[in-house]
Structure formats: structure tokens, C-alpha cells
Design an enzyme around this catalytic site. Sequence first.
Site, short mmCIF file in Angstrom:
data_model
loop_
_atom_site.label_atom_id
_atom_site.label_comp_id
_atom_site.label_asym_id
_atom_site.label_seq_id
_atom_site.Cartn_x
_atom_site.Cartn_y
_atom_site.Cartn_z
N LYS A 38 0.84 -1.21 0.00
CA LYS A 38 0.00 0.00 0.00
C LYS A 38 0.88 1.26 0.00
O LYS A 38 2.09 1.19 -0.10
CB LYS A 38 -0.97 -0.04 1.18
CG LYS A 38 -1.77 -1.36 1.28
CD LYS A 38 -2.88 -1.48 0.24
CE LYS A 38 -3.42 -2.90 0.06
NZ LYS A 38 -4.34 -3.37 1.06
C1 LIG Z 1 -5.32 -4.49 1.41
C2 LIG Z 1 -6.79 -4.31 1.48
C3 LIG Z 1 -7.54 -4.65 2.61
C4 LIG Z 1 -6.97 -5.39 3.77
O1 LIG Z 1 -5.86 -4.78 4.29
P1 LIG Z 1 -4.97 -5.56 5.39
O2 LIG Z 1 -4.24 -4.42 6.06
O3 LIG Z 1 -4.05 -6.43 4.59
O4 LIG Z 1 -5.84 -6.31 6.28
C5 LIG Z 1 -8.88 -4.35 2.61
N1 LIG Z 1 -9.48 -3.77 1.57
C6 LIG Z 1 -8.80 -3.44 0.45
C7 LIG Z 1 -9.51 -2.77 -0.67
C8 LIG Z 1 -7.42 -3.72 0.37
O5 LIG Z 1 -6.76 -3.44 -0.75
#
Ligand SMILES: *Cc1c(COP(=O)(O)O)cnc(C)c1O
Length: 385
Positions: free
Chosen positions: A191
Site C-alpha cells: 500500500k
Molecule cells: C489491502 C486491502 C484490505 C486489507 O488490508 P490488510 O491491512 O491487509 O488487512 C482491505 N481492503 C482493500 C480494498 C485492500 O486493498
Amino acid sequence: MSGFIPYGRQAISEADIAAVTSVLRSDYLTQGPVVPRFEAAVAARVGAAHGVALNSATSALHVACMALGLGPGDALWTVPTTFVASANCGLYCGASVDFVDIDRATWLMCPRALAGKLKLAKASGRLPKVLVPVHLQGEPCDMAAIGALAREYGVRVIEDASHAIGAQHAGHAVGSCAHSDITVFSFHPVKIVTTAEGGLATTNDPALARRMELARSHGITRDPAEMTRAPDGPWYYEQIALGYNYRMTEMQAALGLSQLDRLGAFIDRRQALAARYDRLLKGLPVTLPRRASQNRSALHLYVVRVPAERHRATFDAMRTAGIGVNLHYIPVHLQPHYRAMGFAPGDFPQAEAYSEQAISLPLFPGLSEDEQDRVVATLAQALAA
Ligand SMILES: *Cc1c(COP(=O)(O)O)cnc(C)c1O
């Protein structure tokens, strides 16, 4: 040919490493002073009153649903074009899950589809309790329209901004909750900003923030004002709700705080690389999403749509060439766990058509222009074959 190019990759600096090691030498590895500092910094950055840090965005979505009182007999709606966690949080609470199709041009939750589905649901007395719009790629959904519909029908809104820290929508930072109850961010390494694993929920409602804090840590309080009786000693605490251990560590928060210093630079770099992709892809048979002029995307992803009949071959050619293209996302309603609830192909045609064409090209701050040229050349070759 040079090395493998992933679709996303963290950018770790010496300052990040120093921030983490200094926590390791300190008194607290968890439940210390750094997590509250990180919470305050993110909340200030996005213009929200409260921030609650968690060990993942998945946990953040779960406690957000809990705070809004989602439970058995309730429904949560999200889009099929998302990571499974946006939907699973409803199931964690014992609620049912349904989907709103995406818009054919923006690839985000379609406000017209939402309006139609809410009208039908109201007529049959089956309005959802919670709506989860997803800012896919870091491009904010039309929150003014979605927020207005949610208010009209009395539906609560959790923005899944896992892709979108640092994005702007119509003069508001994503996370300010201008049109929602709660916004959730992810700090997974692919991210925009990372804490290795981690997430954070923002809200302007102190009661929601407190409920999320309790759900994060066993439902335990040490605040006499929240107890059922006067404490009989300094050891006394009460569990006043059912919670989990969803806490973020001090090392994670230190990494996040240090990364947050570079959020603006990360997004500038993503914007520059995306603008360069826009130029380099001109003339190729690819479709880009319609981006709203009142938005500034965080550009977590750079997704193009290719002709469906070239999708598989393009994927294969790029992976063979060492380019880690990906699909964001297989429609959630077509996952076996959701099909077992009765969802089937054809239920959400726009999300399905998108998934038969979409390819995420590599995009991350450390991507070089030479690597980007290699991605585009390989894509052009694959599409011409
Ligand atoms: C990455 C992601 C999540 C989950 O994130 P984590 O921190 O890995 O639990 C939820 N929703 C979306 C759209 C994502 O891309």
C-alpha cells in the site's frame, strides 16, 4: 533482461530503520507512547477527530462494523471489485453481505446502481445497515452522491480507503469522513504507507472511536467512568464488551510515523509515474478509468483494461518477461465461499466484465523510468501478438 518487477513494493529509508530500532531499545514494544502518536498524526493528516490503530485494515473493518452495531439479521453492502476483506467484515459480525455493481467508466461503486438497489430494498424492508464503498486504486468514489443516498435511507458508511491514504475528494482529504461514519486505511507493504501489517480507522464520532478501541483490546476498560461499579483497587479493570487482540505494536507505529513524513513525496512520485504511463500508453488498445476532476488519486494501483480476448495472453507474456502484473480484483461474489451463499456469474456484470480485462501494471515509488519503459514495451508487444 534485468530482474523481476513486482506490481508494488515498499520504500524503506534509513530513517524508517532508525525509528524502528529506537523503539526496540526502548521500554515498550506494545501499548506504549508511539501508537497514540501515530494515531494522532494520521488523524491530523486526514482531518479527522479520532484515529484508532489496528494490526490490519481487515481488523479495522471488523471493529468498524462492530462499532456501528452490525449483527445477525443485518446486511452489509460493498462492491464485488475489491479485496475479500471489504465483504468478510460483514460475515464476521454475523450479518449477510450483498454487492452493488461498479460503474462501467470509473470502476468504482456506481451511485445509480446504488440508488436503484436501495429503492428496491426499502420496498421489501431489507435495507442494509452498513455500506462499504471502496476507493479502488486510490481514486475516491463519488462520496457526495453515496453519502447523500446513505443519509436518505439511514444507512451507515465505512469508506474502505485501503488504497487511498493521501487522496483528496472535492476539497476533503480521504479519511476526514465528510460523507461517512468511519474510514479505514491499510498499511500492508504494497500500500501507499506501510507498517508491515497494520491498519487504522478514522472517525469524527468519539463514541464510535471508543467502541473501536474497546473492540481492539478485549473489550477491557480501566476508566472508572465506564465501569459498572467503583474500582476496589488500582489493579481493577472490567471487560464491558467482547473484544479481540487487534493491537498494533510500537515498532509498527514507529515505522508508520516515519513513513508518514514521506506520504506527500510518495504520492507525487506515483502521480509522476502514472502521468508517464498515460503518455506512453497512448495509441495502445488499452482503456483507462475515468478519473474525476475533483479528485486527487493516491494512485495505489495503475490498472488498464485490455481486450478480453488478449487478457490471458497478455498476463502470461508479461509474467514470462518478469513483470509481476496482477488482477485487482476477482469479483468477490464469484469466490467459492460467496458462491456457496447463492451468488453466481451474471449477478454483477460490470464487475465481471472488468475482471476479464483488468491488468495492474507495476507502480511504486522505487520504479525506475527504464523499468517502466520495459513494462510498456512488453505490454505493447503482447497486445500486438
Ligand atoms: C489491502 C486491502 C484490505 C486489507 O488490508 P490488510 O491491512 O491487509 O488487512 C482491505 N481492503 C482493500 C480494498 C485492500 O486493498
